[in-house]
Motif scaffolding. Structure first.
Motif, PDB file in Angstrom:
ATOM      1  N   PRO A  49       0.833  -1.203   0.000  1.00  0.00           N
ATOM      2  CA  PRO A  49       0.000   0.000   0.000  1.00  0.00           C
ATOM      3  C   PRO A  49       0.869   1.255   0.000  1.00  0.00           C
ATOM      4  O   PRO A  49       1.994   1.237   0.511  1.00  0.00           O
ATOM      5  N   THR A  50       0.352   2.314  -0.576  1.00  0.00           N
ATOM      6  CA  THR A  50       1.065   3.597  -0.547  1.00  0.00           C
ATOM      7  C   THR A  50       1.273   3.990   0.917  1.00  0.00           C
ATOM      8  O   THR A  50       0.307   4.026   1.686  1.00  0.00           O
ATOM      9  N   PRO A  51       2.518   4.249   1.317  1.00  0.00           N
ATOM     10  CA  PRO A  51       2.763   4.512   2.756  1.00  0.00           C
ATOM     11  C   PRO A  51       2.104   5.817   3.222  1.00  0.00           C
ATOM     12  O   PRO A  51       2.352   6.868   2.639  1.00  0.00           O
ATOM     13  N   ALA A  52       1.292   5.724   4.251  1.00  0.00           N
ATOM     14  CA  ALA A  52       0.523   6.885   4.710  1.00  0.00           C
ATOM     15  C   ALA A  52       1.433   7.968   5.285  1.00  0.00           C
ATOM     16  O   ALA A  52       1.145   9.159   5.168  1.00  0.00           O
ATOM     17  N   ASP A  53       2.549   7.571   5.878  1.00  0.00           N
ATOM     18  CA  ASP A  53       3.412   8.559   6.542  1.00  0.00           C
ATOM     19  C   ASP A  53       4.496   9.081   5.601  1.00  0.00           C
ATOM     20  O   ASP A  53       5.355   9.851   5.998  1.00  0.00           O
ATOM     21  N   GLY A  54       4.476   8.644   4.347  1.00  0.00           N
ATOM     22  CA  GLY A  54       5.442   9.156   3.383  1.00  0.00           C
ATOM     23  C   GLY A  54       6.746   8.390   3.345  1.00  0.00           C
ATOM     24  O   GLY A  54       7.645   8.753   2.605  1.00  0.00           O
ATOM     25  N   PHE A  65      20.118  16.705 -11.884  1.00  0.00           N
ATOM     26  CA  PHE A  65      18.972  16.002 -12.462  1.00  0.00           C
ATOM     27  C   PHE A  65      18.060  15.506 -11.341  1.00  0.00           C
ATOM     28  O   PHE A  65      18.534  14.995 -10.331  1.00  0.00           O
ATOM     29  N   VAL A  66      16.756  15.676 -11.560  1.00  0.00           N
ATOM     30  CA  VAL A  66      15.743  15.146 -10.642  1.00  0.00           C
ATOM     31  C   VAL A  66      15.028  14.032 -11.393  1.00  0.00           C
ATOM     32  O   VAL A  66      14.583  14.249 -12.527  1.00  0.00           O
ATOM     33  N   THR A  67      14.939  12.842 -10.797  1.00  0.00           N
ATOM     34  CA  THR A  67      14.157  11.786 -11.441  1.00  0.00           C
ATOM     35  C   THR A  67      12.993  11.408 -10.529  1.00  0.00           C
ATOM     36  O   THR A  67      13.143  11.331  -9.312  1.00  0.00           O
ATOM     37  N   LEU A  68      11.835  11.217 -11.143  1.00  0.00           N
ATOM     38  CA  LEU A  68      10.641  10.797 -10.402  1.00  0.00           C
ATOM     39  C   LEU A  68      10.080   9.565 -11.107  1.00  0.00           C
ATOM     40  O   LEU A  68       9.732   9.640 -12.293  1.00  0.00           O
ATOM     41  N   LEU A  69      10.046   8.452 -10.396  1.00  0.00           N
ATOM     42  CA  LEU A  69       9.513   7.204 -10.961  1.00  0.00           C
ATOM     43  C   LEU A  69       8.143   6.949 -10.342  1.00  0.00           C
ATOM     44  O   LEU A  69       8.000   6.941  -9.119  1.00  0.00           O
ATOM     45  N   CYS A  70       7.143   6.758 -11.186  1.00  0.00           N
ATOM     46  CA  CYS A  70       5.786   6.573 -10.668  1.00  0.00           C
ATOM     47  C   CYS A  70       5.515   5.094 -10.383  1.00  0.00           C
ATOM     48  O   CYS A  70       5.773   4.233 -11.223  1.00  0.00           O
ATOM     49  N   LEU A  71       5.026   4.833  -9.170  1.00  0.00           N
ATOM     50  CA  LEU A  71       4.567   3.479  -8.836  1.00  0.00           C
ATOM     51  C   LEU A  71       3.049   3.396  -8.942  1.00  0.00           C
ATOM     52  O   LEU A  71       2.486   2.359  -9.269  1.00  0.00           O
ATOM     53  N   ARG A  72       2.372   4.529  -8.608  1.00  0.00           N
ATOM     54  CA  ARG A  72       0.905   4.586  -8.704  1.00  0.00           C
ATOM     55  C   ARG A  72       0.492   6.001  -9.087  1.00  0.00           C
ATOM     56  O   ARG A  72       0.993   6.972  -8.491  1.00  0.00           O
ATOM     57  N   ALA A  73      -0.430   6.112 -10.044  1.00  0.00           N
ATOM     58  CA  ALA A  73      -1.001   7.422 -10.373  1.00  0.00           C
ATOM     59  C   ALA A  73      -2.067   7.760  -9.329  1.00  0.00           C
ATOM     60  O   ALA A  73      -2.497   6.881  -8.571  1.00  0.00           O
ATOM     61  N   ASP A  74      -2.502   9.027  -9.273  1.00  0.00           N
ATOM     62  CA  ASP A  74      -3.613   9.371  -8.372  1.00  0.00           C
ATOM     63  C   ASP A  74      -4.902   8.769  -8.943  1.00  0.00           C
ATOM     64  O   ASP A  74      -4.990   8.489 -10.140  1.00  0.00           O
ATOM     65  N   ASP A  95      -6.343   5.805   1.194  1.00  0.00           N
ATOM     66  CA  ASP A  95      -6.887   4.443   1.236  1.00  0.00           C
ATOM     67  C   ASP A  95      -5.831   3.394   0.883  1.00  0.00           C
ATOM     68  O   ASP A  95      -6.159   2.256   0.571  1.00  0.00           O
ATOM     69  N   GLY A  96      -4.565   3.794   0.910  1.00  0.00           N
ATOM     70  CA  GLY A  96      -3.495   2.851   0.569  1.00  0.00           C
ATOM     71  C   GLY A  96      -3.244   2.753  -0.930  1.00  0.00           C
ATOM     72  O   GLY A  96      -2.310   2.081  -1.363  1.00  0.00           O
ATOM     73  N   GLN A  97      -4.083   3.442  -1.734  1.00  0.00           N
ATOM     74  CA  GLN A  97      -3.923   3.354  -3.202  1.00  0.00           C
ATOM     75  C   GLN A  97      -3.620   4.729  -3.792  1.00  0.00           C
ATOM     76  O   GLN A  97      -3.863   4.972  -4.971  1.00  0.00           O
ATOM     77  N   ASP A  98      -3.148   5.645  -2.955  1.00  0.00           N
ATOM     78  CA  ASP A  98      -2.868   6.998  -3.428  1.00  0.00           C
ATOM     79  C   ASP A  98      -1.645   7.056  -4.330  1.00  0.00           C
ATOM     80  O   ASP A  98      -0.847   6.125  -4.408  1.00  0.00           O
ATOM     81  N   ARG A  99      -1.520   8.237  -4.941  1.00  0.00           N
ATOM     82  CA  ARG A  99      -0.377   8.487  -5.817  1.00  0.00           C
ATOM     83  C   ARG A  99       0.933   8.196  -5.070  1.00  0.00           C
ATOM     84  O   ARG A  99       1.095   8.594  -3.909  1.00  0.00           O
ATOM     85  N   TRP A 100       1.878   7.584  -5.791  1.00  0.00           N
ATOM     86  CA  TRP A 100       3.153   7.224  -5.158  1.00  0.00           C
ATOM     87  C   TRP A 100       4.259   7.356  -6.193  1.00  0.00           C
ATOM     88  O   TRP A 100       4.272   6.635  -7.179  1.00  0.00           O
ATOM     89  N   LEU A 101       5.148   8.308  -5.963  1.00  0.00           N
ATOM     90  CA  LEU A 101       6.338   8.466  -6.799  1.00  0.00           C
ATOM     91  C   LEU A 101       7.564   8.159  -5.948  1.00  0.00           C
ATOM     92  O   LEU A 101       7.522   8.262  -4.725  1.00  0.00           O
ATOM     93  N   ARG A 102       8.642   7.801  -6.620  1.00  0.00           N
ATOM     94  CA  ARG A 102       9.925   7.682  -5.907  1.00  0.00           C
ATOM     95  C   ARG A 102      10.919   8.602  -6.583  1.00  0.00           C
ATOM     96  O   ARG A 102      11.004   8.674  -7.809  1.00  0.00           O
ATOM     97  N   ARG A 103      11.637   9.357  -5.762  1.00  0.00           N
ATOM     98  CA  ARG A 103      12.513  10.415  -6.281  1.00  0.00           C
ATOM     99  C   ARG A 103      13.973  10.083  -6.029  1.00  0.00           C
ATOM    100  O   ARG A 103      14.331   9.570  -4.952  1.00  0.00           O
ATOM    101  N   CYS A 104      14.809  10.386  -6.994  1.00  0.00           N
ATOM    102  CA  CYS A 104      16.250  10.179  -6.823  1.00  0.00           C
ATOM    103  C   CYS A 104      16.969  11.270  -7.608  1.00  0.00           C
ATOM    104  O   CYS A 104      16.579  11.595  -8.733  1.00  0.00           O
TER     105      CYS A 104
END
Ligand SMILES: O=C(O)CCC(=O)C(=O)O
Ligand SMILES: [Fe+2]
Length: 353
Positions: free
Chosen positions: A99-104, A177-186, A315-324
């Protein structure tokens, strides 16, 4: 408060590269092989991934990335493009997402081995990975999710429109460079990640505006994410950068440092020039909704980025990106890092290393 209207989705096709199913499978195999060998024994803190052995293994494996992708990344690193942006679609990510982590904060990067290795391997074609101890606990790969109670913050934990900005523009070793990888869209696919390139905005600026933007008459308030929970003993919230120019370098292809939320102009002329730049940026903005497996790379010297608002449901299915982040030359920040670490210590009180 954010002031810009949303960009129209689109305009990114010419800077979008999509892996074929076969290329994605090839990349998945390479990433899975490295991931299977992790974590290395003796890692100080596996959550941080800040280990020269791990990063070297990933960098070596990245030589076996699909050649078309490697060529795109290499070309973007050395030559850039008109949008200062590269979008890569169809990267391998883990099938069984938690699930998308609620605390970030995701439980452990090892729970997302494929996405983590795939992102770090991609980043290794752009430069050296870098992170900051006072931001997101110095994690090399950070989770970007909406956090309850932070909705209105001008940070990536918010969900109102995120104003256009250079990433960590106040930092002397800000990412190249900023990279954002999407795991889940909103849920509603409303969140448009948008970018505006200085080379496209430049023809819209008056000569007087350009001259003013080249003066060191601007300061950037340090991001509030640089002083939140887990922050070090840095300068923290409320601190501002040294006076900076917005534009520097070559006339036709200048470098840009701007933040339409956190930047303060020293005088009226400078404030007007910043407004003119914002209007020009709005006219050239491009945007895209990132889907699972999509990665956006922003050249942080060539373009500003932001995001339109969206409605989280928690709800655990929110938008989730990972940044590096990556920098072209890690050595420049040596004074802020311990040997072998890619994480910069908190900035000293005067805001300079
Ligand atoms: O959420 C987005 O699409 C952009 C967030 C952002 O600006 C960041 O994490 O640096
Ligand atoms: Fe950002």
């Amino acid at each position: 408060m954010p002031t810009h209207r949303p960009p129209v989705a689109g305009g990114v096709e010419e800077v979008t590269f999509t892996l074929t199913a076969q290329e994605r499978d090839q990349f998945r195999k390479v990433a899975a092989e490295v991931a299977d060998g992790l974590p290395h024994p003796g890692l100080a803190d596996p959550a941080l991934l800040d280990d020269p052995g791990v990063l070297a293994d990933i960098e070596i494996a990245a030589r076996w990335l699909p050649p078309r992708l490697a060529r795109e990344l290499s070309r973007f690193r050395t030559r850039g493009n008109a949008h200062g942006t590269l979008i890569v679609r169809n990267l391998p990510v883990d099938d069984d997402l938690p699930p998308t982590p609620a605390d970030g904060v995701a439980p452990d990067w090892a729970r997302l081995p494929l996405a983590t290795v795939a992102q770090l391997a991609t980043v290794s074609w752009l430069g050296d990975v870098i992170a900051y101890a006072d931001e997101k606990s110095g994690r090399l790969v950070q989770d970007i999710v909406p956090v309850r109670g932070a909705e209105r913050r001008q940070e990536n934990s918010g969900s109102v429109m995120l104003e256009l900005h250079t990433e960590d523009g106040f930092h002397p070793f800000k990412p190249d460079f900023v990279t954002l990888l999407c795991l889940r869209a909103d849920h509603e696919r409303r969140a448009l990640t948008s970018t505006g390139a200085i080379t496209r905005a430049l023809p819209r600026l008056s000569a007087g505006c350009v001259a003013t933007l080249r003066r060191p008459s601007f300061r950037i308030r340090h991001s509030s994410s640089f002083s939140g929970a887990g922050a070090g003993a840095g300068v923290g919230e409320g601190a501002v950068s040294m006076p900076l120019p917005v534009l520097s370098g070559p006339d036709t292809e200048p470098e840009l440092t701007a933040d339409f939320h956190a930047m303060e102009a020293d005088d009226e002329t400078a404030a007007r020039a910043l407004d003119e730049l914002r209007d020009a940026m709005l006219a050239v903005l491009v945007g895209t909704v990132l889907d699972a497996g999509d990665l956006i790379v922003v050249d942080n010297r060539a373009a500003v980025h932001g995001r339109t608002g969206f409605r989280p449901r928690y709800d655990g299915q929110d938008r989730w990106l990972r940044r590096c982040f990556a920098v072209a030359d890690l050595r420049r920040s040596r004074g802020l890092r311990t040997s072998g670490s890619h994480v910069c210590a908190p900035l000293p009180a005067e805001g300079r290393p």
